[in-house]
Design a protein around this motif. Structure first.
Motif, mmCIF file in Angstrom:
data_model
loop_
_atom_site.group_PDB
_atom_site.id
_atom_site.type_symbol
_atom_site.label_atom_id
_atom_site.label_comp_id
_atom_site.label_asym_id
_atom_site.label_seq_id
_atom_site.Cartn_x
_atom_site.Cartn_y
_atom_site.Cartn_z
ATOM 1 N N ASP A 26 0.846 -1.190 0.000
ATOM 2 C CA ASP A 26 0.000 0.000 0.000
ATOM 3 C C ASP A 26 0.880 1.238 0.000
ATOM 4 O O ASP A 26 1.857 1.308 0.750
ATOM 5 N N ALA A 27 0.502 2.192 -0.792
ATOM 6 C CA ALA A 27 1.304 3.405 -0.854
ATOM 7 C C ALA A 27 1.260 4.163 0.465
ATOM 8 O O ALA A 27 2.223 4.818 0.856
ATOM 9 N N GLY A 28 0.155 4.098 1.162
ATOM 10 C CA GLY A 28 0.052 4.767 2.446
ATOM 11 C C GLY A 28 0.163 6.274 2.294
ATOM 12 O O GLY A 28 -0.538 6.882 1.474
ATOM 13 N N GLY A 32 -2.992 4.203 -3.889
ATOM 14 C CA GLY A 32 -2.607 3.209 -4.872
ATOM 15 C C GLY A 32 -1.625 2.185 -4.338
ATOM 16 O O GLY A 32 -1.462 2.020 -3.131
ATOM 17 N N THR A 33 -0.980 1.499 -5.248
ATOM 18 C CA THR A 33 -0.036 0.454 -4.907
ATOM 19 C C THR A 33 1.367 0.930 -5.257
ATOM 20 O O THR A 33 1.614 1.400 -6.365
ATOM 21 N N ARG A 34 2.257 0.843 -4.277
ATOM 22 C CA ARG A 34 3.611 1.325 -4.491
ATOM 23 C C ARG A 34 4.519 0.139 -4.758
ATOM 24 O O ARG A 34 4.454 -0.888 -4.072
ATOM 25 N N VAL A 35 5.367 0.269 -5.745
ATOM 26 C CA VAL A 35 6.236 -0.822 -6.161
ATOM 27 C C VAL A 35 7.661 -0.322 -6.252
ATOM 28 O O VAL A 35 7.915 0.748 -6.830
ATOM 29 N N ILE A 36 8.588 -1.053 -5.662
ATOM 30 C CA ILE A 36 10.008 -0.755 -5.828
ATOM 31 C C ILE A 36 10.686 -1.998 -6.383
ATOM 32 O O ILE A 36 10.466 -3.113 -5.881
ATOM 33 N N VAL A 37 11.462 -1.810 -7.415
ATOM 34 C CA VAL A 37 12.210 -2.916 -8.003
ATOM 35 C C VAL A 37 13.671 -2.504 -8.083
ATOM 36 O O VAL A 37 13.993 -1.453 -8.634
ATOM 37 N N ARG A 38 14.533 -3.294 -7.500
ATOM 38 C CA ARG A 38 15.959 -3.051 -7.633
ATOM 39 C C ARG A 38 16.582 -4.323 -8.198
ATOM 40 O O ARG A 38 16.297 -5.414 -7.723
ATOM 41 N N GLY A 39 17.399 -4.161 -9.248
ATOM 42 C CA GLY A 39 18.058 -5.325 -9.828
ATOM 43 C C GLY A 39 17.170 -6.020 -10.845
ATOM 44 O O GLY A 39 16.517 -5.387 -11.661
ATOM 45 N N ARG A 40 17.140 -7.352 -10.728
ATOM 46 C CA ARG A 40 16.601 -8.159 -11.826
ATOM 47 C C ARG A 40 15.076 -8.223 -11.905
ATOM 48 O O ARG A 40 14.532 -8.627 -12.895
#
Lengths: 369, 273
Positions: free
Chosen positions: A76-78, A83-91
């Motif tokens: 949750d973005a809070g 909305g929906t919070r997404v973090i992607v690091r790397g692959r």
């Protein structure tokens, strides 16, 4: 995870097994590669306690970014917005379904990470190992090993996903599984054992097979009342002490020898129940305990008084004694230690030379096998 | 070791609702078996009969508890093969056949330190014992509601009303799942009387009723009849079968009372402090 997603799927995610860890909690899900094992326990604790996105980030980054080449965080973005919070690091690679089409989140090469907050997400797929194949399993919350996790409708990513659509949900109603954080904390030789049970939270494929294998209830002209059904409404309780590998029920070599004051000697290669008239309950033919009856003219010894069995975990290779709630208790004299009274139900490891006093003049000496 | 005599009684009734009795029992001292078949005519009745036939073949020689448990496991495995074969053969005729059964077994075994009851359970038929006049359920049902009770999800009272109370989790004839029965080992002194019965009895009358019937029936034949008749009077919704076994001239340890009486006397006489 947005409310919209949670409502459509009632919080259930599907995943493909793999080598990554997924800590799936009520608000936030974190995917970490196998190399980040050391961080998994702390992250799981936060995630399971319902920590916010930022709380989880704090824990993830507490020991620096450098040791964390790959991670995916979804939640949750809070405060950061709706909305929906997404973090992607790397692959990793996350694909969100929205009413306006799919939104893909990946990390640009060289970037610290890729981050998006996406509104109106109806389904979401986080893929960390693209070539994974196999049967999809499902989980509500828990710590599992994955190659891909899907929420809601699930944006189809990669070829493997195509087959997964046909996989039915398990028909039995599983309550929210209680994953054991211990599975992660275990390090060293015992940790190897946990690899065999990567999916702490679910046994979905087995259940499906069992359902299929049994006569369907509706079809069977059953005996008015009794029908065969499927075990596993509840995840089976692992036997033994939580967090320890289950004790070997029968050891190949005895771990100790018990010399009774009556002169009898018994080798401890399985559970031994000692008492005035001992009873054994609910055992399998392969781990049948040995019953040892001792005389107790004054009834100081209870009918099933004491258990001695091969130890597990730190007590591996030793014998352990447990008072089974006897009326008059059990005294234990260990070499170099003051005499102690056994606490009912608490196993104490026995050193060679120990003497157990059951009362009524019955003592047991513990020696090397 | 003193000689032990086993007196037994057995009773089985179809009940008021079912058209066929799919229960079966075997009384062949020192072996007693009760099986509750599932699957309807030419299904459950055949499955429970196979169990009785296979157990009847067990040689009657004295066993210790370990050999006894192995014999029970291998007999159950043979039953499973035959029941599956039967279901497959019958299915070839066009109609799909479901044949399954529960099993409870009581076998008297001779261990080094005396005779014992080796008890085994697969399914939701039950084994009770009477010790010092008290009725005590020994076996733990392999059923969905029992799992819920064990997990603390529902109480025993709720279990009796639960919609899935008749769904069992282990049985012979099931395609998959464990066939490993639960075993129990009791010294004879801890079981003056053993009761094996199907859920046609325990589903109709509660434990208190069972206890009072058993208490007023010193003859095991009357006790078995009494249990089954009570189940019929209570509705007879299912086949009801009970086997009651009394241990007579048992190995009950009487030394305690004798010693205590002597000590009490000696205390009164002043020869002991």
């Amino acid at each position: 995870m947005s409310n919209a997603v949670r409502e459509t799927e009632a919080g259930r995610r599907r995943y493909l097994p793999g080598s990554w860890y997924a800590a799936i909690g009520p608000g936030v899900t974190v995917l970490l590669p196998a190399s980040a094992k050391a961080r998994v326990a702390a992250v799981w604790e936060q995630v399971d306690d319902g920590a916010t996105f930022d709380d989880v980030l704090d824990v993830l980054l507490a020991s620096g970014l450098r040791g964390l080449p790959d991670v995916v965080v979804v939640g949750d973005a809070g405060d950061a917005g709706e909305g929906t919070r997404v973090i992607v690091r790397g692959r990793g690679r996350v694909s969100c379904d929205t009413a306006d089409g799919a939104v893909e989140v990946t990390a640009e090469p060289g970037a610290t990470w890729g981050e998006r907050t996406v509104a109106g997400v109806t389904g979401l797929t986080a893929e960390v190992e693209p070539d994974a194949a196999g049967d999809e399993l499902s989980v509500v919350s828990g710590l599992v090993r994955v190659s891909r996790v899907t929420w809601g409708g699930g944006a189809v990513v990669g070829a493997a996903a195509a087959s997964s659509v046909a996989v039915p949900e398990p028909t039995t109603s599983m309550p929210e599984p209680e994953p054991e954080p211990v599975e992660v904390e275990a390090e060293g030789p015992e940790a190897a054992g946990t690899g065999e049970h990567p999916a702490v939270a679910t046994a979905a494929p087995d259940e499906q097979e069992t359902v299929a294998g049994l006569p369907p209830a509706a079809e069977s002209d059953h005996d008015g009342h009794t029908t065969a059904g499927v075990s596993g409404h509840l995840p089976a309780e692992p036997p033994g002490i939580e967090g320890q590998p289950p004790a070997p029920s029968v050891t190949s070599r005895p771990v100790a020898r018990l010399v009774f004051s009556s002169g009898d000697t018994i080798e401890v290669d399985r559970a031994i129940l000692v008492g005035r008239a001992p009873e054994a309950r609910r055992f399998a033919s392969s781990d049948q305990p040995q019953l040892v009856t001792v005389p107790s003219p004054h009834h100081e010894i209870s009918s099933t008084h004491l258990e001695v069995r091969p130890g597990s975990g730190v007590d591996h290779g030793m014998s352990v004694a447990t008072d089974l709630g006897s009326t008059n208790g059990t005294m234990l004299m260990q070499p170099g230690l003051p005499p102690e009274e056994l606490q009912p139900g608490i196993a104490v490891s026995l050193m060679p030379g120990a003497i157990i006093d059951l009362g009524d003049g019955v003592t047991i000496q513990v020696t090397h096998p | 070791m003193r000689a032990v005599d086993l007196h037994h009684g057995a009773s089985s009734e179809v009940g008021h609702v079912r058209t066929a009795n799919e229960d079966a029992f075997l009384v062949a001292p020192p072996l007693f078996v009760v099986a509750d078949g599932m699957g309807g005519h030419e299904g459950g009745d055949v499955a429970s009969r196979i169990v009785v036939e296979e157990f009847a073949r067990l040689p009657q020689d004295g066993r210790d508890s370990r050999a006894g448990a192995e014999a029970v496991v291998s007999t159950l495995a043979r039953c499973q093969v035959r029941i599956r074969e039967y279901a497959t053969t019958r299915s070839g005729t066009g109609r799909r056949v479901h044949a399954g059964t529960t099993v409870v077994v009581a076998l008297l075994v001779a261990d080094d330190d005396g005779p014992k009851w080796l008890l085994a359970n697969l399914g939701d038929s039950r084994i009770y014992r009477v010790v010092e006049g008290e009725l005590d359920q020994v076996s733990v049902d392999h059923s969905v509601v029992q799992e819920l009770v064990d997990a603390g999800e529902i109480t025993a009272a709720e279990a009796a009303e639960h919609p899935e109370r008749n769904v069992i989790t282990r049985a012979l004839g099931a395609a998959l799942g464990t066939l490993e029965p639960d075993f129990f080992l009791l010294p004879l002194a801890a079981a003056e009387r053993i009761v094996l019965c199907t859920d046609g009895v325990t589903g109709m009358i509660d434990d208190a009723t069972m206890a009072s019937i058993l208490a007023r029936s010193p003859d095991p034949r009357d006790a078995a009849d009494g249990l089954v008749q009570a189940a019929l009077v209570a509705g007879g919704h299912d086949n009801a079968t009970a086997v009651v076994v009394d241990v007579v001239g048992s190995a009950t340890d009487e030394s305690f009372d004798l010693v205590r009486r002597r000590e009490s006397l000696e205390t009164k006489l002043g020869t002991l402090p």
